[in-house]
Design a protein around this motif. Structure first.
Motif, PDB file in Angstrom:
ATOM      1  N   GLN A 469      58.266  29.171  54.424  1.00 15.24           N
ATOM      2  CA  GLN A 469      57.398  29.761  53.403  1.00 15.24           C
ATOM      3  C   GLN A 469      57.045  28.710  52.358  1.00 15.24           C
ATOM      4  OE1 GLN A 469      55.201  31.597  52.708  1.00 15.24           O
ATOM      5  NE2 GLN A 469      55.750  33.418  51.541  1.00 15.24           N
ATOM      6  N   GLY A 470      55.739  28.554  52.118  1.00 13.30           N
ATOM      7  CA  GLY A 470      55.273  27.563  51.147  1.00 13.30           C
ATOM      8  C   GLY A 470      54.199  28.144  50.258  1.00 13.30           C
ATOM      9  N   SER A 471      53.181  27.350  49.953  1.00 17.42           N
ATOM     10  CA  SER A 471      52.102  27.764  49.059  1.00 17.42           C
ATOM     11  C   SER A 471      50.764  27.641  49.772  1.00 17.42           C
ATOM     12  CB  SER A 471      52.087  26.909  47.785  1.00 17.42           C
ATOM     13  OG  SER A 471      53.293  27.048  47.074  1.00 17.42           O
ATOM     14  N   ASP A 472      49.804  28.475  49.348  1.00 17.67           N
ATOM     15  CA  ASP A 472      48.470  28.400  49.924  1.00 17.67           C
ATOM     16  C   ASP A 472      47.595  27.466  49.097  1.00 17.67           C
ATOM     17  OD1 ASP A 472      47.697  29.802  47.627  1.00 17.67           O
ATOM     18  OD2 ASP A 472      47.563  31.724  48.659  1.00 17.67           O
ATOM     19  N   LYS A 473      46.299  27.413  49.409  1.00 17.23           N
ATOM     20  CA  LYS A 473      45.368  26.515  48.725  1.00 17.23           C
ATOM     21  C   LYS A 473      45.182  26.868  47.251  1.00 17.23           C
ATOM     22  CE  LYS A 473      43.721  23.691  51.966  1.00 17.23           C
ATOM     23  NZ  LYS A 473      43.671  22.218  51.840  1.00 17.23           N
ATOM     24  N   LEU A 474      45.541  28.103  46.887  1.00 15.82           N
ATOM     25  CA  LEU A 474      45.385  28.538  45.501  1.00 15.82           C
ATOM     26  C   LEU A 474      46.653  28.318  44.685  1.00 15.82           C
ATOM     27  CD1 LEU A 474      43.521  31.926  46.145  1.00 15.82           C
ATOM     28  CD2 LEU A 474      42.592  29.604  46.044  1.00 15.82           C
ATOM     29  N   PRO A 564      38.056  28.388  49.775  1.00 13.03           N
ATOM     30  CA  PRO A 564      38.321  27.084  49.162  1.00 13.03           C
ATOM     31  C   PRO A 564      38.178  25.979  50.193  1.00 13.03           C
ATOM     32  CG  PRO A 564      40.379  28.276  49.519  1.00 13.03           C
ATOM     33  CD  PRO A 564      39.272  29.237  49.851  1.00 13.03           C
ATOM     34  N   ALA A 565      37.695  24.808  49.770  1.00 15.05           N
ATOM     35  CA  ALA A 565      37.474  23.687  50.690  1.00 15.05           C
ATOM     36  C   ALA A 565      38.740  23.407  51.495  1.00 15.05           C
ATOM     37  CB  ALA A 565      37.052  22.452  49.911  1.00 15.05           C
ATOM     38  N   GLY A 566      38.578  23.361  52.810  1.00 12.05           N
ATOM     39  CA  GLY A 566      39.719  23.111  53.694  1.00 12.05           C
ATOM     40  C   GLY A 566      40.599  24.318  53.911  1.00 12.05           C
ATOM     41  N   GLY A 567      40.138  25.489  53.487  1.00 13.52           N
ATOM     42  CA  GLY A 567      40.969  26.680  53.555  1.00 13.52           C
ATOM     43  C   GLY A 567      40.585  27.635  54.660  1.00 13.52           C
ATOM     44  N   ARG A 568      41.248  28.789  54.653  1.00 15.80           N
ATOM     45  CA  ARG A 568      41.056  29.807  55.674  1.00 15.80           C
ATOM     46  C   ARG A 568      40.886  31.170  55.011  1.00 15.80           C
ATOM     47  NH1 ARG A 568      46.551  27.863  58.323  1.00 15.80           N
ATOM     48  NH2 ARG A 568      46.839  27.668  56.065  1.00 15.80           N
ATOM     49  N   ALA A 569      39.944  31.948  55.511  1.00 14.05           N
ATOM     50  CA  ALA A 569      39.672  33.283  54.983  1.00 14.05           C
ATOM     51  C   ALA A 569      39.975  34.322  56.045  1.00 14.05           C
ATOM     52  CB  ALA A 569      38.222  33.400  54.528  1.00 14.05           C
ATOM     53  N   LEU A 570      40.814  35.287  55.699  1.00 15.49           N
ATOM     54  CA  LEU A 570      41.102  36.398  56.598  1.00 15.49           C
ATOM     55  C   LEU A 570      40.050  37.483  56.392  1.00 15.49           C
ATOM     56  CD1 LEU A 570      42.821  38.155  58.511  1.00 15.49           C
ATOM     57  CD2 LEU A 570      44.172  38.840  56.494  1.00 15.49           C
ATOM     58  N   ILE A 677      31.522  27.829  50.717  1.00 13.10           N
ATOM     59  CA  ILE A 677      32.623  26.866  50.623  1.00 13.10           C
ATOM     60  C   ILE A 677      32.694  26.401  49.175  1.00 13.10           C
ATOM     61  CG2 ILE A 677      33.626  24.738  51.500  1.00 13.10           C
ATOM     62  CD1 ILE A 677      33.336  26.941  53.586  1.00 13.10           C
ATOM     63  N   CYS A 678      33.865  26.538  48.559  1.00 16.33           N
ATOM     64  CA  CYS A 678      34.017  26.337  47.119  1.00 16.33           C
ATOM     65  C   CYS A 678      34.997  25.202  46.832  1.00 16.33           C
ATOM     66  CB  CYS A 678      34.535  27.617  46.456  1.00 16.33           C
ATOM     67  SG  CYS A 678      33.688  29.132  46.998  1.00 16.33           S
ATOM     68  N   ASN A 679      34.787  24.544  45.688  1.00 22.18           N
ATOM     69  CA  ASN A 679      35.786  23.578  45.230  1.00 22.18           C
ATOM     70  C   ASN A 679      37.125  24.268  45.006  1.00 22.18           C
ATOM     71  OD1 ASN A 679      34.430  20.929  44.956  1.00 22.18           O
ATOM     72  ND2 ASN A 679      33.084  22.042  43.562  1.00 22.18           N
ATOM     73  N   SER A 680      37.058  25.441  44.400  1.00 21.05           N
ATOM     74  CA  SER A 680      38.255  26.249  44.192  1.00 21.05           C
ATOM     75  C   SER A 680      37.840  27.708  44.125  1.00 21.05           C
ATOM     76  CB  SER A 680      38.986  25.849  42.901  1.00 21.05           C
ATOM     77  OG  SER A 680      38.171  26.113  41.762  1.00 21.05           O
ATOM     78  N   VAL A 681      38.776  28.566  44.408  1.00 18.18           N
ATOM     79  CA  VAL A 681      38.549  30.010  44.322  1.00 18.18           C
ATOM     80  C   VAL A 681      39.579  30.556  43.345  1.00 18.18           C
ATOM     81  CG1 VAL A 681      38.593  32.189  45.570  1.00 18.18           C
ATOM     82  CG2 VAL A 681      37.644  30.161  46.654  1.00 18.18           C
ATOM     83  N   THR A 682      39.089  31.049  42.220  1.00 16.14           N
ATOM     84  CA  THR A 682      39.994  31.519  41.172  1.00 16.14           C
ATOM     85  C   THR A 682      40.013  33.030  41.141  1.00 16.14           C
ATOM     86  OG1 THR A 682      38.213  31.405  39.545  1.00 16.14           O
ATOM     87  CG2 THR A 682      39.597  29.465  39.802  1.00 16.14           C
ATOM     88  N   GLY A 683      40.745  33.593  40.182  1.00 15.51           N
ATOM     89  CA  GLY A 683      40.886  35.043  40.051  1.00 15.51           C
ATOM     90  C   GLY A 683      39.601  35.708  39.653  1.00 15.51           C
ATOM     91  N   SER A 684      39.680  36.729  38.815  1.00 11.96           N
ATOM     92  CA  SER A 684      38.512  37.541  38.495  1.00 11.96           C
ATOM     93  C   SER A 684      37.751  37.013  37.288  1.00 11.96           C
ATOM     94  CB  SER A 684      38.948  38.980  38.235  1.00 11.96           C
ATOM     95  OG  SER A 684      39.911  39.032  37.203  1.00 11.96           O
TER      96      SER A 684
END
Length: 697
Positions: A469-474, A564-570, A677-684
């Motif tokens: 268990q680790g951390s995701d792109k966020l 997020p760039a290099g990430g995965r979306a379910l 495709i985003c540099n980052s994906v933040t909260g609301s």
């Protein structure tokens, strides 16, 4: 509701209900316990308001009453939600307003308006609305028709401009929830004994009190006033006199037994112990008040499921959503979902019952399955709380099971998913080891043994990949689609996508007269989360002015996919179309299908059966779990993702079925949305740009 004995009641319900009949207790209620047999919290510490870490399977013991209760590793928590069954309007991408039979939100209103699930913890659900503050001043002291859109400032007969700002309204509790005085009893005699110490007060009532030692009570109506008395006996400021006030019961639980010898200053009327109690007053010399006609004893108001029906009707009427309010909870949770039938304003001639059916969900008790043949149907003016224990992760959906072809076509369909317990494994823990423990058989509810259950899919993988268990792109704890044991279903962001279709002719007939022409049903609007392109790519909720003159958030869930760039979306995809198959395809970003109909794609020997594709096809009543893989793993070599999927890129998720790429008479719409495709994906933040709780930066 704060009762801690709900588990026993639920167990008895299975044996008491022997035939399927409409619910006859026609009153609005909600239910959200803070403690149950499965998730006990006798000290009311709030432990069931958050998900505990998964450190091993739950072990059990048998309590003094003979019930099986958790002993160690009490996994999961309690979740609650309230929805209405009624009608409403939605706006199609060509501007057509469409009438619906529909479910609407009666809890989690602020979250749903932001594209999030309306499922809440007891601490959030069991809060009453206290008003909204605007500009530092109190405003809107009660919930208003059309809320949350009304409080957010969305005004009828004006073009609001998109995206809508949903930041003003912030309430997520149960609509209509109000404290109730559970016990209110007339006092027959109240007297202060004159013996030393002379401050013990003896109360004799007309009915058994059920009070316990140390319990707080309010006594009112024993004094006389020239002005309104202070709380708890009034809303004024006049000092309380006589015996009126707030007191603590000092007699034993079960009541006070008068001794054979008389008590000085007290008349013994011979009432049995349950009718009597004592407390210690703060003054002496209080006179005996016998046969009082105004004196009462009550317990303090408490949250127990009582609701104000006016608030339910103000918010619930004409407030239908498409899709229905999003439901999401975690494995091992207990879920309490209340359906309140508010009736259909546009069709007052129809006395439509409604139910909730979790499609494909492994529910142990038919009474909560929502199929009226084996369950209950909720009449107008009534509420019913469905109970679920979350055994298996996956993507499901829910709908009304009254005349399903009609009610599904008219819009009574919603998305549902269950998150896996693997999400809660502590950082650094081997996923393989955690799954082995889960499947060990210590907790038979969670174990997957293909030899005994060919339907279970969370088998231990054949190869230990060493994943931990680790951390995701966020930067958050890594999330998974299923309990995979090898991180093969890991993702960074998730999006529920509900495929549906509307036949405008059928909906028009449904608004005006029956019978509908079922044989002629033909979808003309093809919807993702209740919208057609380009509305699917509009962030925030969409609003529709209904026949009640109010604007409602009719379609709160956009279909924008931010990765997020290099990430995965379910993508949690469910098809609830009544008449059409649907195909979705991508160009550029590969899809990895990891689950089908809420089952991990893995054989009984533990071999992964997942595969990459560029299109998927579903029929009505099916669901898929697909990962859009914009990482190097998706394109097959180190550094390829940065070249193929740079930030700022836009791709499309669309149907290759050309007749589904239209909005009735208009072309260039239909079943399609955008992938960013985003540099980052933040909260609301910003709130107006949020889509399923995140924004593209």
């Amino acid at each position: 509701m704060s009762s801690r004995y709900v588990g026993a009641a639920l167990s008895l319900a299975v044996f008491i209900i022997v035939s399927a009949v409409p619910a006859t207790a026609q009153s609005f209620r909600v239910q959200c316990p803070t403690s149950t047999i499965t998730h006990p919290d006798p000290g009311n510490t709030g432990v069931n308001n958050a998900e505990p870490a998964y450190t091993g399977p739950t072990t059990f013991t048998t309590n003094a009453q003979g019930y099986v209760t958790p002993a160690t590793h009490v996994n999961g928590a309690i979740k609650c939600q309230q929805v209405s069954g009624g009608d409403g309007y939605s706006t199609m991408a060509n501007g057509t307003q469409t009438f619906m039979f529909s479910f609407g939100p009666l809890s989690g209103l602020a979250d749903i308006a932001k594209g999030l699930p309306g499922t809440e913890s007891p601490a959030v659900f069991n809060t009453t609305y206290t008003g909204t503050v605007v500009g530092g001043k109190a405003a809107f002291p009660t919930l208003l028709p059309g809320d949350p859109a009304t409080t957010d400032g969305i005004v009828a007969n004006t073009w609001p401009g998109y995206p809508l700002n949903t930041s003003t309204f912030s309430y997520n509790g149960a609509v209509g929830l109000e404290p109730e005085i559970a016990t209110l009893i007339n006092i027959y005699d109240i007297a202060e004994g004159t013996a030393v110490p002379g401050t013990t007060v003896y109360v004799q009532t007309n009915t058994p009190t059920g009070l316990s030692n140390g319990q707080t009570v309010y006594i009112c109506g024993t004094g006389t006033y020239t002005a309104a008395p202070a709380p708890p006996c009034g809303t004024g400021t006049a000092t309380l006199n006589a015996y009126d006030g707030t007191w603590i019961v000092s007699s034993p639980t079960g009541g006070f037994t008068f001794p054979a010898a008389p008590i000085a200053g007290v008349t013994n009327y011979g009432f049995p112990p349950p009718y009597n109690f004592t407390f210690t007053a703060s003054t002496t010399g209080l006179a005996d008040i016998s046969e009082t006609v105004t004196g009462t004893v009550s317990t303090p108001p408490q949250i127990d499921g009582h609701v104000d029906p006016r608030q339910i009707m103000d918010v619930g009427v004409m407030n239908g959503n498409i899709p229905a309010p999003l439901v999401a909870f975690d494995e091992d949770d207990e879920m309490f979902l209340t359906l309140t039938n508010v009736g259909m304003i546009m069709r007052p001639d129809l006395f439509e019952q409604h139910t909730i059916h979790f499609h494909g969900y492994p529910n142990a008790s038919s009474v909560y399955d929502g199929v009226p043949d084996a369950s209950v149907a909720i009449n107008i003016g009534g509420s019913f709380t469905y109970y679920y224990l979350a055994p298996d992760a996956g993507t499901y959906f829910w709908h009304c099971h009254i005349t399903p072809p009609e009610h599904l076509q008219m819009g009574m369909v919603g998305q549902l998913y269950v998150r896996p317990r693997q999400n809660r494994v502590p950082a650094g823990t081997s996923l393989y080891t955690a799954l082995q423990e889960q499947n060990s058989g210590v907790d038979l509810r969670t174990a997957c043994n293909p030899a005994a259950d060919i339907l279970c899919s969370a088998t231990t993988p054949t190869i230990n990949t060493g994943a931990t268990q680790g951390s995701d792109k966020l930067g958050n704890p890594q999330k998974y689609t299923y309990n995979d044991g090898d991180a093969s279903t890991a993702y960074d962001v998730e999006y529920p996508l509900q495929i549906h279709g509307f036949d405008p002719n059928f909906h028009f007939v449904g608004m005006t007269f029956n019978p509908e022409a079922f044989a002629d049903m033909k979808d003309k609007f093809f919807l993702l989360n209740g919208r057609s392109y380009p509305d699917t790519a509009t962030p925030g909720p969409m609003a529709t002015q209904s026949s009640d003159g109010r604007v409602h958030y009719s379609q709160p869930l956009p279909s924008i996919i931010n990765i997020p760039a290099g990430g995965r979306a379910l993508l949690r995809i469910a098809d609830l179309s009544v008449s059409e198959y649907a195909t979705l395809a991508t160009m550029g970003i590969p899809m990895k299908e990891v689950g089908f109909n809420a089952k991990l794609l893995r054989d009984q020997a533990g071999n992964n059966m997942e595969f990459y594709t560029n299109s998927i096809t579903l029929g009505g009543g099916e669901s898929l779990d697909v990962i859009l893989d914009a990482s190097d793993a998706g394109c097959g070599s180190a550094g390829c993702a940065a070249a193929l999927y740079p930030p700022g890129s836009t791709f499309f998720l669309f149907t290759p079925q050309l007749d589904h790429l239209s909005n009735d008479q208009e072309n260039f719409g239909g079943l399609m949305t955008e992938v960013h495709i985003c540099n980052s994906v933040t909260g609301s933040t910003p709130a107006v740009a949020a889509t399923f709780g995140n924004a593209c930066n």
